[in-house]
Design an enzyme around this catalytic site. Sequence first.
Site, PDB file in Angstrom:
ATOM      1  N   LYS A  22       0.837  -1.213   0.000  1.00  0.00           N
ATOM      2  CA  LYS A  22       0.000   0.000   0.000  1.00  0.00           C
ATOM      3  C   LYS A  22       0.866   1.254   0.000  1.00  0.00           C
ATOM      4  O   LYS A  22       0.657   2.160  -0.795  1.00  0.00           O
ATOM      5  CB  LYS A  22      -0.891   0.001   1.254  1.00  0.00           C
ATOM      6  CG  LYS A  22      -1.555   1.339   1.530  1.00  0.00           C
ATOM      7  CD  LYS A  22      -2.415   1.328   2.778  1.00  0.00           C
ATOM      8  CE  LYS A  22      -1.718   1.651   4.071  1.00  0.00           C
ATOM      9  NZ  LYS A  22      -1.427   3.085   4.308  1.00  0.00           N
ATOM     10  N   ASN A  23       1.843   1.289   0.903  1.00  0.00           N
ATOM     11  CA  ASN A  23       2.591   2.539   1.070  1.00  0.00           C
ATOM     12  C   ASN A  23       3.600   2.787  -0.043  1.00  0.00           C
ATOM     13  O   ASN A  23       4.149   3.881  -0.155  1.00  0.00           O
ATOM     14  CB  ASN A  23       3.263   2.578   2.448  1.00  0.00           C
ATOM     15  CG  ASN A  23       2.229   2.774   3.545  1.00  0.00           C
ATOM     16  OD1 ASN A  23       1.073   3.104   3.252  1.00  0.00           O
ATOM     17  ND2 ASN A  23       2.619   2.549   4.787  1.00  0.00           N
ATOM     18  N   CYS A 121      -5.412  13.385  12.763  1.00  0.00           N
ATOM     19  CA  CYS A 121      -5.433  11.965  12.413  1.00  0.00           C
ATOM     20  C   CYS A 121      -5.486  11.183  13.716  1.00  0.00           C
ATOM     21  O   CYS A 121      -4.988  11.651  14.746  1.00  0.00           O
ATOM     22  CB  CYS A 121      -4.161  11.649  11.628  1.00  0.00           C
ATOM     23  SG  CYS A 121      -3.877   9.907  11.352  1.00  0.00           S
ATOM     24  N   ARG A 126       0.358  14.826  12.766  1.00  0.00           N
ATOM     25  CA  ARG A 126       0.857  14.641  11.406  1.00  0.00           C
ATOM     26  C   ARG A 126       0.782  15.926  10.567  1.00  0.00           C
ATOM     27  O   ARG A 126       0.068  15.994   9.571  1.00  0.00           O
ATOM     28  CB  ARG A 126       0.111  13.487  10.716  1.00  0.00           C
ATOM     29  CG  ARG A 126       0.234  12.197  11.486  1.00  0.00           C
ATOM     30  CD  ARG A 126      -0.496  11.067  10.826  1.00  0.00           C
ATOM     31  NE  ARG A 126       0.233  10.484   9.724  1.00  0.00           N
ATOM     32  CZ  ARG A 126      -0.227   9.472   8.985  1.00  0.00           C
ATOM     33  NH1 ARG A 126      -1.395   8.944   9.243  1.00  0.00           N
ATOM     34  NH2 ARG A 126       0.493   8.980   8.009  1.00  0.00           N
ATOM     35  N   ASP A 313       4.463   0.865  12.097  1.00  0.00           N
ATOM     36  CA  ASP A 313       3.276   0.189  11.543  1.00  0.00           C
ATOM     37  C   ASP A 313       3.149  -1.263  12.013  1.00  0.00           C
ATOM     38  O   ASP A 313       2.170  -1.937  11.664  1.00  0.00           O
ATOM     39  CB  ASP A 313       3.310   0.231  10.004  1.00  0.00           C
ATOM     40  CG  ASP A 313       3.163   1.637   9.463  1.00  0.00           C
ATOM     41  OD1 ASP A 313       2.755   2.523  10.230  1.00  0.00           O
ATOM     42  OD2 ASP A 313       3.468   1.841   8.272  1.00  0.00           O
ATOM     43  N   ARG A 406      -8.588  -0.478   4.398  1.00  0.00           N
ATOM     44  CA  ARG A 406      -7.700   0.524   3.793  1.00  0.00           C
ATOM     45  C   ARG A 406      -6.339  -0.090   3.470  1.00  0.00           C
ATOM     46  O   ARG A 406      -5.646   0.390   2.568  1.00  0.00           O
ATOM     47  CB  ARG A 406      -7.472   1.696   4.764  1.00  0.00           C
ATOM     48  CG  ARG A 406      -8.665   2.611   4.929  1.00  0.00           C
ATOM     49  CD  ARG A 406      -8.259   3.847   5.706  1.00  0.00           C
ATOM     50  NE  ARG A 406      -6.968   4.304   5.233  1.00  0.00           N
ATOM     51  CZ  ARG A 406      -5.943   4.649   6.017  1.00  0.00           C
ATOM     52  NH1 ARG A 406      -6.054   4.626   7.314  1.00  0.00           N
ATOM     53  NH2 ARG A 406      -4.815   5.040   5.500  1.00  0.00           N
TER      54      ARG A 406
END
Length: 427
Positions: A22-23, A121, A126, A313, A406
Amino acid sequence: MDKFVIEGPSILKGTIEAGGSKNCALPVLFATLLSPHKHHVAAVPRLNDMDSTMKMLVHMGCIVDQKHSRTFGSDWIIDASKLSGADAPYDLVRKMRASNLCLGPLLARNGIAKVSLPGGCAIGARPMDLHLMAIEKLGAEVTQSAGFIEAKIPAGKTRLTGGRIIFPLVTVGATENAVMAATLAKGTTIIENAAREPEIVDLCRALISMGARISGYGTSIIEIEGVDNLGPMNFRIPPDRIETATYLIGAHLTSGDVTISGAKAEDLGNVLDYLTESGAKISCTDNSIRCISSGKIHPVNVTTAPFPGFATDIQAQWMTLMSYAEGDSTIEETIFENRFMHVPELVRMGANLEVLGNKVKIKGKPKCFDGAPVMATDLRASASLVLAAVAARGESTIRRIYHLDRGYENMETKLRSLGAKVERAMD
Ligand code: EPU
C-alpha cells in the site's frame, strides 16, 4: 458498516501470497501525474486507499483503467496525458492523508497545486510543515488559506529550481514529495536526512523507469538531477512488508507455521531478528519468508524507529504478540504521539497493559485471552485486534473494519486459508 466475527483459538498454518505494498503504491500512483503519458503500474493491491487514489487521479483529469487479472491485486493503466485540475479537495484528502502526495508532482508539472490540509489523524497530529519546507527550498511560493495549501512556481519561471533540503527529522511522505518535485526541477537537488524506507527506494525506481536521474536512494542522502521532462512509467508494486510482518507475527502468536510467498526479507528491517529473539524460527528464500513458532513467546522490548529500525506500523501487532509472552516487556513509540488506541481494546480481551507516556508496559500472560466485542480505531490497531481475536478463546466481534480494508487486501480470505475462522458480516 462491516465487521469481522472471529471464532478462536486457531493455529495459523499454510502459505499465502504477499499483497502489493500500500505505502509503495500510493506515491508511485501519484508520481504518474508528473508526465503526460500512459503509465503501467502492475500488482496494485485492491484496497480502499487505492479507490481513493483513483478518485483523486480521475479528479485531476487522468483516465484510469484497471485490470483484475489475478486473485489479488490489479494492473492499472493511467493515462495522464491531459490534466484538468491541480487541486486536491477536502472531501478526498480527509478520507486519505496520503492524497497530499499529489502536491510535489502537480506543482512540478503544472506550476501550481492546491491541496486541502488533511486535518488531524487518529494516530497523531501529522503536520505538513516539512512537505512545505521542502518545496519552498525548490523555489515554490506557498500560501495557506481556508484550509488549503497553494503552492506555485513564481511568476517569470517555468520550473522549480534544484536546492538543498535538510530534514530535521526523518519523514517518509515529505521525502517522497521532495523527490517527486525535484525530478523536473532545473538543476540538482540534495536531500539530507532523507527517509530510507523501502517505499522510498521503490518510488525512486519507478521514477527512474520514467527517465528521472536519482542516486543515493536507500541512504540518508538522495541526489536528484532534474530533467526537462519524464516519459511513461512501467513499474510493478513490490510485496507489502507490513502485511507480511502482520501474518508472521500471527504465526508465532498462534504457535503456527506460515510462509509468505513473494515476500522480501531485506524489506522487513529488524522485525525478523525480533521474531527470532521472541522464539520463532525464521527461514527465508529469495522470494519467501517462513515463520515457525516454537510455541513459546519470549518477551522482547522494542522501540519504533525509522527504517531499518522497528516499524511503527508493526507496533500494535507486536503488542498483541507480547501480551502472550512468558514475561514482561515494553514498547516505546517514537514516531507518532497517539498510536496506542488499541491498548484499551486489547485490555478488554484480557491483555495486561499500562500506558506510561510514549511507552506501554506489557505483563505477558501465556494463556488464551477471551474473545470480546472490540472496536477498530485505525489501520494497524485493527490488525492487532484481528490477531488477538484469532488467538483468543470464543467469539470476538471487531467493528469498524473499514480501517482494515484501507490496508489489508482480502484479510479474511487469507486468514481462512491459514485455518482461522473469520466471517465478514454487516453491523
Ligand atoms: N512529520 C512532521 N512534519 C511533516 C511530516 C511529518 O512533523 O511535514 C512528522 C509526523 O507527524 C511523524 C513523523 O514526522 O511524527 C514521521 O511521519 P512521516 O512523514 O514519516 O509519515 P507519513 O509519510 O505521513 C508514512 C506511512 C505511515 C507510516 C509512516 C512512518 C504512507 C502512506 N504512510 O506516513 O503508514 O506509519 O510513514 O513510517 O506511506 C500505515 O500504513 O498504517 C501508516 C500510518
